[in-house]
Structure formats: structure tokens, C-alpha cells
Design a protein around this motif. Sequence first.
Motif, PDB file in Angstrom:
ATOM      1  N   PRO A 266      -6.484 -11.267  30.804  1.00 15.56           N
ATOM      2  CA  PRO A 266      -5.391 -12.226  30.904  1.00 15.56           C
ATOM      3  C   PRO A 266      -4.046 -11.555  30.693  1.00 15.56           C
ATOM      4  O   PRO A 266      -3.943 -10.501  30.081  1.00 15.56           O
ATOM      5  CB  PRO A 266      -5.703 -13.208  29.760  1.00 15.56           C
TER       6      PRO A 266
ATOM      7  N   GLY B 268      -7.355  -9.164  23.909  1.00 15.79           N
ATOM      8  CA  GLY B 268      -6.460  -9.902  24.793  1.00 15.79           C
ATOM      9  C   GLY B 268      -5.481  -9.039  25.538  1.00 15.79           C
ATOM     10  O   GLY B 268      -4.880  -9.470  26.505  1.00 15.79           O
TER      11      GLY B 268
ATOM     12  N   GLN C 125     -13.586 -17.657  33.491  1.00 13.89           N
ATOM     13  CA  GLN C 125     -12.952 -16.354  33.700  1.00 13.89           C
ATOM     14  C   GLN C 125     -13.936 -15.354  34.309  1.00 13.89           C
ATOM     15  O   GLN C 125     -13.555 -14.529  35.152  1.00 13.89           O
ATOM     16  CB  GLN C 125     -12.391 -15.829  32.379  1.00 13.89           C
TER      17      GLN C 125
ATOM     18  N   HIS D 232     -10.799 -13.393  23.070  1.00 13.96           N
ATOM     19  CA  HIS D 232      -9.401 -13.283  23.491  1.00 13.96           C
ATOM     20  C   HIS D 232      -9.315 -12.643  24.877  1.00 13.96           C
ATOM     21  O   HIS D 232      -8.607 -13.121  25.759  1.00 13.96           O
ATOM     22  CB  HIS D 232      -8.616 -12.395  22.519  1.00 13.96           C
ATOM     23  N   THR D 233     -10.039 -11.536  25.049  1.00  3.55           N
ATOM     24  CA  THR D 233      -9.845 -10.697  26.231  1.00  3.55           C
ATOM     25  C   THR D 233     -10.423 -11.327  27.489  1.00  3.55           C
ATOM     26  O   THR D 233      -9.755 -11.403  28.523  1.00  3.55           O
ATOM     27  CB  THR D 233     -10.491  -9.317  25.992  1.00  3.55           C
TER      28      THR D 233
ATOM     29  N   TYR E  71      -3.499 -22.013  25.273  1.00  4.01           N
ATOM     30  CA  TYR E  71      -4.851 -21.458  25.375  1.00  4.01           C
ATOM     31  C   TYR E  71      -5.806 -22.610  25.648  1.00  4.01           C
ATOM     32  O   TYR E  71      -5.539 -23.759  25.255  1.00  4.01           O
ATOM     33  CB  TYR E  71      -5.258 -20.762  24.073  1.00  4.01           C
TER      34      TYR E  71
ATOM     35  N   ASP F 254      -9.538 -15.572  27.375  1.00  9.09           N
ATOM     36  CA  ASP F 254      -8.146 -15.945  27.139  1.00  9.09           C
ATOM     37  C   ASP F 254      -8.057 -17.020  26.062  1.00  9.09           C
ATOM     38  O   ASP F 254      -7.266 -17.964  26.149  1.00  9.09           O
ATOM     39  CB  ASP F 254      -7.483 -16.427  28.430  1.00  9.09           C
TER      40      ASP F 254
END
Length: 412
Positions: free
Chosen positions: A8, A198, A308, A221-222, A239, A225
Motif C-alpha cells: 500500500p 506497511g 489485496q 499492515h503491509t 484503514y 493495509d
Amino acid sequence: MTPGNPGPVMRTAAALVLAAAAVLPAVLELASPAPSAVIGPPVGPVTDRAVPPNRPRAADLRAPGAAPTVDLKLSGDPGNRITLVLLGDGYTDAQQPLFRDQADRTWRALLEIEPFRSYQSFFNIRRVDVVSTVSGIAESESAGRSTSTPLGMHFWCEGTARLLCADENATARYAGEGEGPQYLIALANSTEYGGAGGTGVTTLAGGSPDAGRIIQHEIGHTIGDLGDEYDSAPTDPDYPNLSTADADEMRRTHTKWWRWLDAPSPDGGGPVGAYRSANGLYRPTPDSVMRTLGGTYNLPSREAILEQIYRRVRPVDAPEPAAGPVDGRPRLAVHPLPLTGPRQLRVDWTVDGQPVEPTAADRTWLDTSTLALAPGRKTVVTATVRDTTDWVRDEAFRDQFMTRTASWTLTG
């Protein structure tokens, strides 16, 4: 964002650090303002340290920028898989067995948590054996000392004790371009507690006792997102698992996780709702891995991760023969990506728009010689592969990204 890394868009590195104790259910504030994901201190006494000067550390430019690579898990075509690239920093040649062991523990821990466990065939995993001339990295206790390592990893990134950063350009250089999307995961030769996610490089201390649980949080996070759900997290609602709206407003406006409201939480801790944190934002459940290490992803977060993944990976590899005109009455086959567990992607077949049932129990292929077709007439055979998981409730997304068709035109 690292070139070739589909992660993201980075907001700020400060919004991505993990500084949480795996076993603490309570949320603890830091003594000084923390611009990052802070759930609480690690177990045991905490020594107050002055924040060192915020000066970036670069990687050792004398390092070669290339290292041997090993494929740890090859699930399929890298052009239709996400490749997780594990790299180490601060591991000398003699410590490469230590790095290999910690890298194995890291990716195996990631595949223990849903949805990564069920969808592990959507990932290839590669290790890059980066050799450092020095052992260890710049840790909190040695913050004033310049430790030059190939990936330039260091704690106290941006003035935050447990924010562990890497030189993204150096890390990307060692990872290489690769085929298809890549996520880079850098392990530091350290037992100190910390990590980050992230940004272009997800980081963790490879020797931390909590390393497996740290990667489960940081990869949220990565890849997903996702934002941090604990009380001291920044008040950024942008988010999929954070909101300024309560449950009634979500239902009324059809926003955020409104489709999941009242659904049972995977951890049994209560239904999906809108639980207010001390920072004023709402989270979907009382607890999750984005709030306390060792937990599970709540259902809205699980859906966000799958969305994602499916933005980068198709549910099916190339068909055989290639879609389009074919001669004769060949066997037609599609190759849906396999899931781990009893549920698999659904495959349906039609002939000129009418459903047909394959003669074999394996629905991934159809023998067209068994079809009663009029001679000399063109016939269109279509296979539809669809992920029917109930972990996704956005049907428009399912239609667009989680469903693929292949069609062949038979003549003669």
C-alpha cells in the motif's frame, strides 16, 4: 514503496511501527508521544532511554548488493503469485545458519494464521542470504554507535525506540526485480523487540522471542493495509478496520464493515460491531492481532487482506489449451489455485451458455469428445473459476477479482 513492491501507499513510517507485548491485553501509553503502533512494552523491566538524534542510517555501500537466493516454497507461476522475499541484516557468514532458522520460523508463523494459512498457495517464498561483515545491527543500547550493515537496519528509526527500519534501496537491490509482485521482509540479527510494516520493507527482529507473532501483525499492515486497533494508535481512520462512525451510522451509510455487523468473531470474543478505542476510533471487535499479538484477524480485516491478495493474484493459472479457437474435440482444462483445507475454488462449465457437468469428479477439466455437438457448427465452451469463500461479503469485488473465465470455440 520499493520498486516492484505492490504494498500500500506509504502514509508515514511512524504509523507502522509495532511496539507491543504479545501477552499484554491492556493498552499502555508510552512516556513520550508515540507516532506509531504502540500496544505496550515488552514483558519485563523497561529502561528509560533518551531518544537519540534522528539521523538516517544508510546501508554499507561497500556491500556487493547481490547474494545467493533460495526458493523455500514454490507454489506456482511467479507471474501469478505474490513472492515473499526474506532477507537478513547483521548476520555474518558464520551466522547464516542462524538466519536460515529464523527465516524459516518467520514464514511458517505467517502461514499459521488465517487467511494466509488457507491461501498459502498464492505465495512463493524466497530467501536471500545476505552476509554482513559485522554481527548485529544498531540497537537501542548502541544507538550512538554507527553499525554499518548491508541493509542498514536500525532501531530508533524516526525517534521511536522499537521502530526498526531498513535502507529500502539497499534491500530492494539485494531482493532483485523478480517476476510478479514482491513483498520484502527484512530480519535483523537482534533479540530486541521491534519491527515495522506497511512500507516498502516489512521488518522484524529475527531473534526476538515474539518474532512469529510480530510478523503476523506487521504483515497485516503491509499486505492488508490495516491500521493498528489499540488505544494509543494514531487517529487515522483511513484503514479498512478503523472508523469514526459507529455501527448505526455504518448501517445507514453502507460504509466500512457494515456488511459484517453482528457476525460472530473468529476468536469468539464477541460479534463484529463498533468498539470504541481510547483514541476515539472504532474497531470491529474487542480484540484482534492488530490490537494484541497472538490473536486472529477479525472478519473485516480478513476480507481486506483477501481483497489485496486478489488484486495481485488471479484465481486461476493459464488454461490448457490456450483459450480461443481449437480444432477437434480436445480435453479442456483450467488450473484454479489450490487452497489448503477441504474447500477449493469452484469450477463451472457451460456449452453455448448452457450448464454441463463434467463426467469426472475432478471438475477442472472437460472431455469435449463426450459432448453431443452438431457437426460443422461452432460451439463455445466456457469454464468459470470462482472463489466462493464466506470471508468476503463484497459481491461486486468477488465478481471483478475473484472470478475468471476461459472460453474455447470448437469447430468441425
